[in-house]
Design a protein around this motif. Structure first.
Motif, PDB file in Angstrom:
ATOM      1  N   HIS A   1      32.156  25.028  42.463  1.00  0.00           N
ATOM      2  CA  HIS A   1      32.815  26.336  42.568  1.00  0.00           C
ATOM      3  C   HIS A   1      33.050  26.978  41.190  1.00  0.00           C
ATOM      4  CE1 HIS A   1      35.946  29.026  44.405  1.00  0.00           C
ATOM      5  NE2 HIS A   1      36.499  28.901  43.225  1.00  0.00           N
TER       6      HIS A   1
ATOM      7  N   GLY B   1      43.435  28.235  39.833  1.00  0.00           N
ATOM      8  CA  GLY B   1      43.349  26.791  39.662  1.00  0.00           C
ATOM      9  C   GLY B   1      42.702  26.365  38.358  1.00  0.00           C
TER      10      GLY B   1
ATOM     11  N   GLY C   1      49.165  37.910  40.793  1.00  0.00           N
ATOM     12  CA  GLY C   1      48.346  38.548  39.762  1.00  0.00           C
ATOM     13  C   GLY C   1      48.237  40.061  39.900  1.00  0.00           C
TER      14      GLY C   1
ATOM     15  N   ASP D   1      37.570  34.483  44.709  1.00  0.00           N
ATOM     16  CA  ASP D   1      36.758  33.480  45.388  1.00  0.00           C
ATOM     17  C   ASP D   1      35.853  34.146  46.410  1.00  0.00           C
ATOM     18  OD1 ASP D   1      37.799  31.480  43.934  1.00  0.00           O
ATOM     19  OD2 ASP D   1      39.165  30.733  45.468  1.00  0.00           O
TER      20      ASP D   1
HETATM   21  O1  KG4 Z   1      39.390  32.794  41.654  1.00  0.00           O
HETATM   22  P1  KG4 Z   1      40.547  32.922  42.585  1.00  0.00           P
HETATM   23  O2  KG4 Z   1      40.403  33.873  43.766  1.00  0.00           O
HETATM   24  O3  KG4 Z   1      40.957  31.534  43.167  1.00  0.00           O
HETATM   25  C1  KG4 Z   1      40.916  30.326  42.438  1.00  0.00           C
HETATM   26  O4  KG4 Z   1      39.812  29.736  42.310  1.00  0.00           O
HETATM   27  O5  KG4 Z   1      42.006  29.938  41.946  1.00  0.00           O
HETATM   28  O6  KG4 Z   1      41.804  33.351  41.699  1.00  0.00           O
HETATM   29  C2  KG4 Z   1      43.069  33.620  42.269  1.00  0.00           C
HETATM   30  C3  KG4 Z   1      44.041  33.924  41.155  1.00  0.00           C
HETATM   31  C4  KG4 Z   1      45.489  34.068  41.622  1.00  0.00           C
HETATM   32  O7  KG4 Z   1      46.311  33.319  40.752  1.00  0.00           O
HETATM   33  C5  KG4 Z   1      45.748  35.554  41.501  1.00  0.00           C
HETATM   34  O8  KG4 Z   1      47.112  35.860  41.257  1.00  0.00           O
HETATM   35  C6  KG4 Z   1      44.873  35.914  40.318  1.00  0.00           C
HETATM   36  O9  KG4 Z   1      43.685  35.189  40.533  1.00  0.00           O
HETATM   37  N1  KG4 Z   1      44.573  37.356  40.238  1.00  0.00           N
HETATM   38  C7  KG4 Z   1      44.953  38.148  39.206  1.00  0.00           C
HETATM   39  C8  KG4 Z   1      44.527  39.470  39.519  1.00  0.00           C
HETATM   40  N2  KG4 Z   1      43.892  39.415  40.740  1.00  0.00           N
HETATM   41  C9  KG4 Z   1      43.924  38.118  41.150  1.00  0.00           C
HETATM   42  N3  KG4 Z   1      45.620  37.871  38.069  1.00  0.00           N
HETATM   43  C10 KG4 Z   1      45.871  38.879  37.226  1.00  0.00           C
HETATM   44  N4  KG4 Z   1      45.517  40.167  37.462  1.00  0.00           N
HETATM   45  C11 KG4 Z   1      44.851  40.506  38.592  1.00  0.00           C
HETATM   46  N5  KG4 Z   1      44.490  41.776  38.815  1.00  0.00           N
END
Ligand code: KG4
Ligand code: ZN
Length: 350
Positions: free
Chosen positions: A111, A142, A184, A318
């Motif tokens: 991933h 993560g 986020g 994701d």
């Molecule tokens: O890649 P992802 O969908 O899942 C993982 O593999 O962890 O990332 C999710 C993370 C969450 O912590 C979310 O709060 C953050 O990405 N996130 C952001 C934004 N959009 C999503 N953090 C900061 N600014 C954003 N605009």
């Protein structure tokens, strides 16, 4: 060649059809945010059950959106590591069942490695020679890590977080300030109206040459600023609910400044330390949707004369398209995996 990708590593159930490793014909993402919101974070058991309920409708929708049927699919790609093990098993089981019944190869994809491929999708203009060597950055809920890539499948870890991921810090700051989950996007929105100099939060540097990251100190600094010092019984001087919108916006903006600066500082360090002629900055993961991070990466790339590849927002988060895209390359190089493919909570890249 049409590859059907399946994503179920955390709290999004995703399916996507990608043509020839580049063109995204469909990208369906069923988010579970509403199910986890009341707990302030992802509950693994709830995530697994929700994947089971959603996986078939999401797969059918991905085929319909792409205008194809199961019979048109040449291979099944699945994110089989890293992630929540119960959640991964749902996607891996679905992928095996499909690959067996359709008699297609199955391709297990890491991933984190796939996040680095997201910025190369839906673009016919690049070749390996024009993109690589590249510096890769994955910033998500993560993961927070930097890589040197000599090709999409040739990835070397340079540094990673020694404690929290940057996305986790965004989510915790959001919950401290009562802004909801996932945090986020909420912190991103509020930060735009705040004063980034209102609070002088620490930028994690670690030792002089370190390419690792650390976010626990920043998280604690924001907590103490919002609620005062902790008492001996674990309570705080203030409950934090007295903060008005302007104070919250200032905390968000100052937090973002320190969080993002720690990233650009480590990228600069990595570029200074390497002899490899890096051409491109490949960025992926949910936090790469962040407005401030995107702007600062753009100016860093301009100053360093690097090409910056930032995925569009739906490919930052994701998704299964990044898995199906990278699987094309892996299938070409290694052939398919066997049906005994296992799920693992750990990334293969070390
Ligand atoms: O890649 P992802 O969908 O899942 C993982 O593999 O962890 O990332 C999710 C993370 C969450 O912590 C979310 O709060 C953050 O990405 N996130 C952001 C934004 N959009 C999503 N953090 C900061 N600014 C954003 N605009
Ligand atoms: Zn991710």
């Amino acid at each position: 060649m049409l590859i059907l990708g399946i994503e179920s590593s955390c709290d999004e159930t995703g399916a996507s059809v990608v043509r020839d490793g580049r063109t995204v014909l469909s990208n369906v993402i069923a988010s579970q945010h509403d199910l986890h919101a009341e707990y302030g974070g992802v509950v693994p058991e709830i995530a697994s059950r929700a994947h089971v309920e959603r996986i078939m409708p999401v797969l059918r929708r991905a085929l319909d959106d792409a205008g194809v049927t199961f019979r048109d699919i040449d291979a099944i790609a699945v994110g089989h590591r890293p992630g929540l093990i119960g959640a991964l098993l749902v996607g891996v089981s679905a992928a095996k069942a499909l690959a067996w019944s359709l008699d297609t190869p199955i391709v297990g994809i890491d991933h984190v490695q796939a996040h680095l491929y997201a910025g190369l999708l839906d673009d016919d203009t690049w070749s390996d020679e024009s993109v690589f060597p590249a510096l890769g950055l994955v910033v998500s809920g993560g993961h927070t890590a930097m890589y040197l890539l000599r090709g999409p499948l040739d990835v070397m870890l340079l540094g990673k977080t020694i404690d929290d991921a940057i996305g986790e810090a965004f989510d915790k700051v959001s919950s401290m300030l009562g802004l909801g989950h996932p945090g986020g996007p909420a912190v991103d929105r509020l930060a735009r109206t705040g004063d980034e100099r209102a609070h002088d939060f620490p930028v994690s540097r670690l030792s002089r040459e370190s390419l690792d990251f650390s976010y626990s100190g920043l998280k604690t600094a924001v907590l103490y600023e919002a609620r005062g010092k902790p008492n001996s019984d674990g309570s705080f001087e203030r409950d934090g609910w007295d903060l008005d919108e302007r104070m919250k916006a200032n905390l968000c903006a100052s937090f973002e400044r320190a969080a993002v600066r720690a990233i650009t500082l480590k990228i600069e360090r990595a570029l200074d330390a390497t002899d490899t002629p890096v051409r491109t900055l490949l960025v992926g993961g949910g936090v790469s949707a962040n407005t401030r991070l995107r702007a600062e990466l753009e100016s860093l790339a301009r100053a360093r004369e690097l090409e910056l590849r930032l995925p569009r927002t739906d490919l930052c988060l994701d998704n299964a398209a990044m898995l199906a895209g990278l699987a094309h390359r892996k299938l070409e190089r290694d052939g398919g995996d066997w049906l005994g493919l296992v799920a693992s909570p750990m990334s293969a890249i070390r």
